[in-house]
Enzyme design. Structure first.
Site, PDB file in Angstrom:
ATOM      1  N   GLU A   1      37.983  31.370  38.425  1.00  0.00           N
ATOM      2  CA  GLU A   1      37.664  31.376  39.854  1.00  0.00           C
ATOM      3  C   GLU A   1      37.032  30.050  40.254  1.00  0.00           C
ATOM      4  O   GLU A   1      35.887  29.778  39.905  1.00  0.00           O
ATOM      5  CB  GLU A   1      36.693  32.513  40.150  1.00  0.00           C
TER       6      GLU A   1
ATOM      7  N   HIS B   1      29.910  39.218  45.092  1.00  0.00           N
ATOM      8  CA  HIS B   1      31.183  39.083  45.799  1.00  0.00           C
ATOM      9  C   HIS B   1      31.157  39.583  47.248  1.00  0.00           C
ATOM     10  O   HIS B   1      32.077  40.261  47.704  1.00  0.00           O
ATOM     11  CB  HIS B   1      32.292  39.831  45.044  1.00  0.00           C
TER      12      HIS B   1
ATOM     13  N   HIS C   1      40.336  35.997  43.266  1.00  0.00           N
ATOM     14  CA  HIS C   1      39.886  36.699  42.060  1.00  0.00           C
ATOM     15  C   HIS C   1      41.060  37.267  41.256  1.00  0.00           C
ATOM     16  O   HIS C   1      41.008  38.410  40.783  1.00  0.00           O
ATOM     17  CB  HIS C   1      38.910  37.807  42.468  1.00  0.00           C
TER      18      HIS C   1
ATOM     19  N   TYR D   1      43.376  38.161  38.196  1.00  0.00           N
ATOM     20  CA  TYR D   1      43.222  38.378  36.747  1.00  0.00           C
ATOM     21  C   TYR D   1      44.557  38.025  36.104  1.00  0.00           C
ATOM     22  O   TYR D   1      45.560  38.702  36.352  1.00  0.00           O
ATOM     23  CB  TYR D   1      42.931  39.846  36.448  1.00  0.00           C
TER      24      TYR D   1
HETATM   25  C1  BGC Z   1      32.204  38.166  37.651  1.00  0.00           C
HETATM   26  C2  BGC Z   1      32.092  39.299  36.669  1.00  0.00           C
HETATM   27  C3  BGC Z   1      32.477  40.567  37.355  1.00  0.00           C
HETATM   28  C4  BGC Z   1      33.891  40.405  37.884  1.00  0.00           C
HETATM   29  C5  BGC Z   1      34.388  41.615  38.631  1.00  0.00           C
HETATM   30  C6  BGC Z   1      33.610  38.097  38.140  1.00  0.00           C
HETATM   31  O1  BGC Z   1      33.722  37.094  39.108  1.00  0.00           O
HETATM   32  O2  BGC Z   1      31.810  36.928  37.091  1.00  0.00           O
HETATM   33  O3  BGC Z   1      30.786  39.396  36.179  1.00  0.00           O
HETATM   34  O4  BGC Z   1      32.421  41.661  36.495  1.00  0.00           O
HETATM   35  O5  BGC Z   1      33.928  39.325  38.756  1.00  0.00           O
HETATM   36  O6  BGC Z   1      33.556  41.968  39.613  1.00  0.00           O
END
Ligand code: BGC
Length: 378
Positions: free
Chosen positions: A338, A125, A201, A203
């Site tokens: 994502e 990331h 990202h 959730y």
């Molecule tokens: C990843 C995970 C990671 C999460 C938080 C996601 O995009 O695929 O493996 O733990 O992000 O960083």
């Protein structure tokens, strides 16, 4: 006053549009940079709040089957929460390259690049210190006859987090007046060839952030194939069929139905990139990627995108951290969907390219459309 544009200085009394989004102070970062938060609303019940740190989606309220609104994304009530160790990229704009780059290494135009390995042994990331989620962006709210938006801009200097080229990035969030939809669009330009892969990202827990697990949520993915990985979640390079695997979500399935088959893998559950089926030949740039349904609240989410892949992550690394209003974010209590290019694309020639060159413009767009499960006819 800040919304009076430069034309006003030339004598034109051009004031902000009456419907421009509300902007509030949201405290400051540890190093004292002020952070603002913008509120976008539809007339049909959706409210999105997005802050300038990380151009991050902080709240997303949508109505359930009884019209009751709830915040359906994980996050914190203040910037300190987002700056804490507990933050696993909640709601942020992710990049310069989201997802993993094997061993933090790639070569481009004959030069080797070495990036932070902040997810041992890989790069994740966009890096450790100045990835896009950690910097404070400039922002400008706007409105037009279709709805309200906010445009975030950030100029990432040449070499930041080890990436080549000065990258100018724009992320725009837009909520139409008459629909429970949030569109997130990205643009970027560079002065040196560089990899770019941008996503959001968020959730999601459609029962409301801090509710029980998402194992009873139902998911459909428009993907016949996926990119298998090694134990460190780096693609092996093949593109395999989902047929006969727990990754077959071509028909809508409970997330929890087959997840245990993946518990003893490096992913600890779902954490896979799905290759989206080709877009139908229509005029829309968008391809349906995912449908998520929560039978408990009746909320649904449809995700459409112009990107080739979607990472489906079932919150396996959530660890019971305390978030908004002291709510607990337990293992698998949220899902990330994502939209993006494939992980580690920069090291796989057979994957769609993520290299942006000078003179080109990177563009991508994703729509999150919320609804409710239609009651079955008697
Ligand atoms: C990843 C995970 C990671 C999460 C938080 C996601 O995009 O695929 O493996 O733990 O992000 O960083």
């Amino acid at each position: 006053m800040r919304q009076i544009c430069f034309l006003a200085l030339l004598g034109f009394p051009l004031l902000a549009h009456a419907n421009d989004p509300q902007v509030d102070d949201f405290g400051s970062t540890q190093d004292g940079t002020a952070v603002e938060i913008y509120t976008l609303k539809s007339s049909t019940g959706l409210t999105a709040k997005i802050m300038t740190r990380g151009a991050t989606l902080v709240q997303l309220h949508v109505p359930d089957k009884d019209g009751k609104s709830e915040d359906v994304i994980l996050g914190w009530d203040d910037v300190a929460g987002y700056e804490s160790e507990d933050n696993q990229y909640f709601g942020c704009s992710t990049g310069r390259v989201c997802n993993r780059i094997a061993l933090g290494k790639f070569s481009l135009e004959g030069k080797e690049y070495s990036l932070a390995t902040n997810n041992e042994p890989n790069h994740l990331h966009g890096g450790a210190e100045r990835s896009l989620d950690k910097v404070v962006w400039k922002a400008k709210g706007y409105s037009n006859d279709k709805g309200q938006g906010v445009r975030f801009t950030y100029v990432s200097p040449d070499g930041e987090e080890g990436y080549p080229g000065e990258l100018k990035i724009t992320v725009t969030y837009f909520v139409p007046a008459d629909a429970n939809r949030l569109t997130i669009s990205y643009k970027a330009t560079t002065d040196k060839a560089t990899p770019v892969n941008l996503t959001n990202h968020a959730y999601f827990n459609l029962s409301g952030a801090g509710s029980d697990t998402v194992l009873d949520h139902m998911l459909q993915l428009n993907a016949d194939t996926y990119t298998p990985t090694d134990e460190t979640l780096i693609p092996t390079g093949t593109i395999d069929s989902v047929e006969g695997t727990p990754l077959d979500f071509r028909k809508i399935k409970k997330i929890g139905a087959r997840i245990e088959k993946l518990t003893n893998t490096g992913a600890l559950g779902y954490d896979h990139n799905f290759v989206l089926n080709p877009k139908p030949n229509d005029d829309s740039p968008f391809n349906l990627a995912a449908v998520l349904r929560d039978p408990a609240s009746g909320r649904t989410l449809r995700i459409s995108t112009d990107q080739p892949g979607i990472q489906f992550y079932s919150g396996n690394f959530l660890k019971g951290q305390k978030g908004k209003s002291g709510k607990t974010y337990a293992h698998r209590s949220a899902v990330c969907l994502e939209t993006q290019h494939f992980p580690d694309s920069v090291n796989h020639e057979n994957f769609p390219s993520t290299i942006l060159k000078p003179g080109e413009e990177f563009k991508s767009s994703t729509q999150l459309s919320f609804g409710i499960i239609k009651p079955k006819a008697e």
